[in-house]
Design an enzyme around this catalytic site. Structure first.
Site, PDB file in Angstrom:
ATOM      1  N   ASP A   1      -7.456  -4.411  10.056  1.00 46.53           N
ATOM      2  CA  ASP A   1      -6.633  -3.293   9.689  1.00 46.53           C
ATOM      3  C   ASP A   1      -7.544  -2.018  10.508  1.00 46.53           C
ATOM      4  O   ASP A   1      -8.166  -1.799   9.933  1.00 46.53           O
ATOM      5  CB  ASP A   1      -6.527  -3.042   8.442  1.00 46.53           C
ATOM      6  CG  ASP A   1      -5.387  -1.653   8.137  1.00 46.53           C
ATOM      7  OD1 ASP A   1      -5.132  -1.110   9.087  1.00 46.53           O
ATOM      8  OD2 ASP A   1      -5.415  -1.079   6.985  1.00 46.53           O
TER       9      ASP A   1
ATOM     10  N   ASP B   1     -10.576   3.827  10.375  1.00 48.62           N
ATOM     11  CA  ASP B   1      -9.890   2.797  11.063  1.00 48.62           C
ATOM     12  C   ASP B   1     -10.455   2.352  12.463  1.00 48.62           C
ATOM     13  O   ASP B   1      -9.560   2.244  13.547  1.00 48.62           O
ATOM     14  CB  ASP B   1      -8.519   2.639  10.826  1.00 48.62           C
ATOM     15  CG  ASP B   1      -7.802   2.704   9.710  1.00 48.62           C
ATOM     16  OD1 ASP B   1      -7.786   1.726   9.104  1.00 48.62           O
ATOM     17  OD2 ASP B   1      -7.567   3.906   9.258  1.00 48.62           O
TER      18      ASP B   1
ATOM     19  N   GLU C   1      -2.957  -2.958  -2.513  1.00 53.11           N
ATOM     20  CA  GLU C   1      -4.205  -2.191  -1.720  1.00 53.11           C
ATOM     21  C   GLU C   1      -4.576  -0.841  -2.422  1.00 53.11           C
ATOM     22  O   GLU C   1      -3.619   0.148  -2.453  1.00 53.11           O
ATOM     23  CB  GLU C   1      -3.797  -2.192  -0.387  1.00 53.11           C
ATOM     24  CG  GLU C   1      -4.976  -1.704   0.335  1.00 53.11           C
ATOM     25  CD  GLU C   1      -4.699  -1.557   1.999  1.00 53.11           C
ATOM     26  OE1 GLU C   1      -3.594  -1.591   2.336  1.00 53.11           O
ATOM     27  OE2 GLU C   1      -5.652  -1.519   2.652  1.00 53.11           O
TER      28      GLU C   1
ATOM     29  N   HIS D   1      -8.650  -6.698   4.136  1.00 52.84           N
ATOM     30  CA  HIS D   1      -8.361  -5.761   5.175  1.00 52.84           C
ATOM     31  C   HIS D   1      -9.786  -5.502   5.786  1.00 52.84           C
ATOM     32  O   HIS D   1     -10.291  -4.415   5.379  1.00 52.84           O
ATOM     33  CB  HIS D   1      -7.517  -4.207   4.916  1.00 52.84           C
ATOM     34  CG  HIS D   1      -6.249  -4.554   4.799  1.00 52.84           C
ATOM     35  ND1 HIS D   1      -5.321  -3.405   4.880  1.00 52.84           N
ATOM     36  CD2 HIS D   1      -5.433  -5.713   4.884  1.00 52.84           C
ATOM     37  CE1 HIS D   1      -3.929  -3.974   4.789  1.00 52.84           C
ATOM     38  NE2 HIS D   1      -3.990  -5.228   4.879  1.00 52.84           N
TER      39      HIS D   1
ATOM     40  N   ASP E   1     -12.231   6.559   6.087  1.00 51.70           N
ATOM     41  CA  ASP E   1     -11.310   5.465   6.324  1.00 51.70           C
ATOM     42  C   ASP E   1     -10.861   5.777   7.861  1.00 51.70           C
ATOM     43  O   ASP E   1      -9.604   5.953   8.079  1.00 51.70           O
ATOM     44  CB  ASP E   1     -10.354   5.371   5.246  1.00 51.70           C
ATOM     45  CG  ASP E   1      -9.255   4.577   5.491  1.00 51.70           C
ATOM     46  OD1 ASP E   1      -9.829   3.253   6.165  1.00 51.70           O
ATOM     47  OD2 ASP E   1      -8.017   4.305   5.429  1.00 51.70           O
TER      48      ASP E   1
ATOM     49  N   TRP F   1       0.910  -1.131  -0.015  1.00 52.31           N
ATOM     50  CA  TRP F   1       0.085   0.014  -0.024  1.00 52.31           C
ATOM     51  C   TRP F   1       0.952   1.173  -0.122  1.00 52.31           C
ATOM     52  O   TRP F   1       1.680   1.437   0.819  1.00 52.31           O
ATOM     53  CB  TRP F   1      -1.120   0.076   1.287  1.00 52.31           C
ATOM     54  CG  TRP F   1      -1.535   1.405   1.022  1.00 52.31           C
ATOM     55  CD1 TRP F   1      -2.498   1.833   0.477  1.00 52.31           C
ATOM     56  CD2 TRP F   1      -1.390   2.491   2.145  1.00 52.31           C
ATOM     57  NE1 TRP F   1      -3.207   3.161   0.763  1.00 52.31           N
ATOM     58  CE2 TRP F   1      -2.182   3.430   1.784  1.00 52.31           C
ATOM     59  CE3 TRP F   1      -0.560   2.927   3.231  1.00 52.31           C
ATOM     60  CZ2 TRP F   1      -2.210   4.611   2.461  1.00 52.31           C
ATOM     61  CZ3 TRP F   1      -0.433   3.888   3.959  1.00 52.31           C
ATOM     62  CH2 TRP F   1      -1.348   4.981   3.542  1.00 52.31           C
TER      63      TRP F   1
ATOM     64  N   ASP G   1      -9.701  -3.131   1.397  1.00 55.03           N
ATOM     65  CA  ASP G   1      -9.890  -2.565   2.656  1.00 55.03           C
ATOM     66  C   ASP G   1     -11.311  -1.998   2.903  1.00 55.03           C
ATOM     67  O   ASP G   1     -11.689  -1.089   1.960  1.00 55.03           O
ATOM     68  CB  ASP G   1      -8.923  -1.654   3.156  1.00 55.03           C
ATOM     69  CG  ASP G   1      -8.645  -0.890   4.361  1.00 55.03           C
ATOM     70  OD1 ASP G   1      -9.998  -0.540   4.911  1.00 55.03           O
ATOM     71  OD2 ASP G   1      -7.730  -0.972   4.959  1.00 55.03           O
TER      72      ASP G   1
ATOM     73  N   HIS H   1     -11.938   1.906   2.390  1.00 51.06           N
ATOM     74  CA  HIS H   1     -11.125   2.565   0.999  1.00 51.06           C
ATOM     75  C   HIS H   1     -12.288   2.764   0.118  1.00 51.06           C
ATOM     76  O   HIS H   1     -11.641   2.794  -1.001  1.00 51.06           O
ATOM     77  CB  HIS H   1      -9.976   1.630   0.992  1.00 51.06           C
ATOM     78  CG  HIS H   1      -8.749   1.692   1.671  1.00 51.06           C
ATOM     79  ND1 HIS H   1      -7.626   1.380   1.263  1.00 51.06           N
ATOM     80  CD2 HIS H   1      -8.580   2.206   3.211  1.00 51.06           C
ATOM     81  CE1 HIS H   1      -6.861   1.614   2.595  1.00 51.06           C
ATOM     82  NE2 HIS H   1      -7.606   2.111   3.479  1.00 51.06           N
TER      83      HIS H   1
ATOM     84  N   LYS I   1      -7.019   2.749  -2.556  1.00 54.14           N
ATOM     85  CA  LYS I   1      -7.729   3.487  -1.673  1.00 54.14           C
ATOM     86  C   LYS I   1      -8.448   4.673  -2.385  1.00 54.14           C
ATOM     87  O   LYS I   1      -7.799   5.303  -3.514  1.00 54.14           O
ATOM     88  CB  LYS I   1      -6.432   4.478  -0.609  1.00 54.14           C
ATOM     89  CG  LYS I   1      -7.321   4.968   0.506  1.00 54.14           C
ATOM     90  CD  LYS I   1      -6.132   5.121   1.665  1.00 54.14           C
ATOM     91  CE  LYS I   1      -6.679   6.013   2.895  1.00 54.14           C
ATOM     92  NZ  LYS I   1      -5.732   5.767   3.987  1.00 54.14           N
TER      93      LYS I   1
HETATM   94  C1  RNT Z   1      -3.790   2.770   4.824  1.00 52.93           C
HETATM   95  C2  RNT Z   1      -4.127   1.189   4.445  1.00 52.93           C
HETATM   96  C3  RNT Z   1      -3.007   0.152   5.159  1.00 52.93           C
HETATM   97  C4  RNT Z   1      -2.692   0.559   6.381  1.00 52.93           C
HETATM   98  C5  RNT Z   1      -1.632  -0.358   7.154  1.00 52.93           C
HETATM   99  C6  RNT Z   1      -0.919   0.197   8.213  1.00 52.93           C
HETATM  100  O1  RNT Z   1      -5.073   3.342   4.617  1.00 52.93           O
HETATM  101  O2  RNT Z   1      -5.293   0.551   4.970  1.00 52.93           O
HETATM  102  O3  RNT Z   1      -3.385  -0.902   4.922  1.00 52.93           O
HETATM  103  O4  RNT Z   1      -3.605   0.870   7.430  1.00 52.93           O
HETATM  104  O5  RNT Z   1      -0.469  -0.684   6.072  1.00 52.93           O
HETATM  105 ZN    ZN Z   2      -5.504  -1.479   4.903  1.00 54.37          ZN
END
Ligand code: RNT
Ligand code: ZN
Length: 419
Positions: free
Chosen positions: A326, A296, A226, A286, A294, A185, A259, A262, A228
């Site tokens: 994640d 998290d 990955e 993820h 996003d 990523w 993810d 994302h 985003k």
């Molecule tokens: C960031 C991505 C990525 C990170 C990790 C730490 O938006 O989701 O995967 O969160 O690699």
């Molecule tokens: Zn991620």
């Protein structure tokens, strides 16, 4: 018979009435390995220096005391979390979690030896390791561009970093006897309107081409890219967009990493799985929880987690999907964050295996949408918790909220002493 066993036996009978084999469901979920992300344990700081997370379009918020400050502390915290989660799982490292013996080792200098401590620990604990190059929190990523940077010197630095990461991952895979899943990523993007959307994408593709031109045995490594939608400070343009990453992965036989945070807020990754599965060999998830963006947040058993698990089970995708977590919440106890998120993901999977899915699919084929909706709705209140509690007990981990007392005791004895 204990109360938990009694409740379980009653639940089993109830599920059997709908044609659901509870023992098979538990057996199926016990085979799923979830990759726990190391970075929840210290808010994505790593052990390169004391700088912590800087730049890169990701952000950990909160200052809950007691985060892990050293590899040994992080390992101890992870062991605590693993002791509260049913099943055997994996641990997902970023390159910045190296052990450099106190000497500066830049990203283009890392070697398997810097991760030997992790490899030994994983072996001793029966865990598999996964890995990630770290394209953020570094002076050469400070302007938001890495593998797509117009400056060839900077691109080459990051290409070398990623090549070394894949060598390390391959060494991990060889040591553990299962492929180390590497997620690539890059935060690359622009804050304001780009004049040229094509050139950075071409440079990113060329950088990846060089990175993946190095072959490692498939038994030791799998690579995913990955995408985003946007990041903080990169609101107008993300080089590695969904179309870019999906296109690149399909053309080059890599994993597509999805993810859950994302995509556009009403766009779900659960609905992408069945389409992707028709065209790619393997998928990397993820599992995260975006709130408005996003963000998290810690994974919980919400509608999207439920839908992801249902798709994995109903489309029979678990054998071709790597499930990784994640998220990073620095406002709550970090061992609890791992425990809550992983237990939620496992709950969702167990529940998906307990759905009367063959009956639902049959009703759908028959055009009996009344029955489909009626049964789906009734299935929501089947005695799931009796099965989950029994599953936890059978796996020797705390039942229900009892794990929380263990985290509180650990916090009092260990984490609160870290100042
Ligand atoms: C960031 C991505 C990525 C990170 C990790 C730490 O938006 O989701 O995967 O969160 O690699
Ligand atoms: Zn991620």
């Amino acid at each position: 018979m204990s109360k938990i066993e009694q409740a379980f036996e009653l639940a089993k009978e109830r599920y059997a009435e709908l044609g659901v084999d509870v023992d098979a469901a538990m057996e199926n979920v016990s085979k799923v390995k979830i990759s726990l992300h190391c970075w929840q344990g210290d808010d994505v700081a790593g052990f390169e220096s004391t700088a912590g997370l800087t730049g890169g379009g990701i952000l950990a918020t909160g200052n809950y005391p007691g985060k892990a400050r050293t590899p040994d502390e992080l390992r101890a915290d992870a062991e605590k979390a693993f002791s509260l989660i049913p099943g055997k799982h994996r641990f997902n490292l970023h390159a910045i979690y190296l052990e450099n013996g106190g000497k500066k080792v830049d990203r283009d200098e890392i070697e398997p030896a810097h991760f030997q401590g992790w490899i030994d620990w994983a072996k001793a604990n029966g865990l598999g390791l996964d890995f990630n190059p770290t394209f953020f929190s570094h002076e050469k990523a400070a302007d938001g561009l890495t593998l797509s940077h117009p400056d060839k010197g900077i691109r080459d630095f990051w290409i070398e970093h990623d090549k070394r990461c894949r060598t390390i991952a391959s060494a991990m895979g060889a040591a553990q006897g299962s492929p180390c899943v590497v997620n690539h990523w890059t935060p690359d993007g622009l804050k304001d309107f780009p004049a040229d959307r094509l050139a950075p994408r071409r440079r990113l593709a060329e950088s990846y081409d060089e990175i993946f031109s190095v072959q490692h045995p498939r038994e030791t490594i799998r690579d995913g890219v990955e995408c985003k939608l946007f990041g903080i400070g990169a609101e107008s343009y993300t080089v590695g967009s969904h179309e870019f990453c999906m296109g690149y992965a399909m053309k080059n036989n890599l994993l597509v990493t999805l993810d859950a945070g994302h995509f556009h807020p009403t766009e779900t990754i659960s609905d992408k799985l069945s389409s992707l599965a028709l065209f790619v060999d393997e998928i990397l998830l993820h599992v995260s929880r975006g709130v408005r963006w996003d963000s998290d947040h810690v994974v919980v058993w919400n509608d999207e987690m439920k839908a992801i698990a249902e798709e994995l089970v109903r489309c029979d995708l678990l054998s071709k999907t790597y499930v990784a977590l994640d998220y990073f919440d620095a406002t709550i106890n970090r061992v609890a964050a791992w425990t809550i998120g992983t237990r939620s993901a496992l709950k969702a999977l167990l529940a998906a295996f307990l759905d009367p899915i063959s009956t639902l699919k049959k009703a759908e084929l028959d055009g009996n949408y009344t029955k489909r909706l009626a049964l789906m709705e009734e299935a929501r209140t089947l005695p799931f918790s009796a099965v989950w509690d029994y599953y936890c007990e059978k796996n020797g981990v705390p039942v229900g909220e009892k794990w929380l007392a263990e985290v509180e005791a650990y916090e009092a004895a260990v984490q609160s002493k870290r100042v």
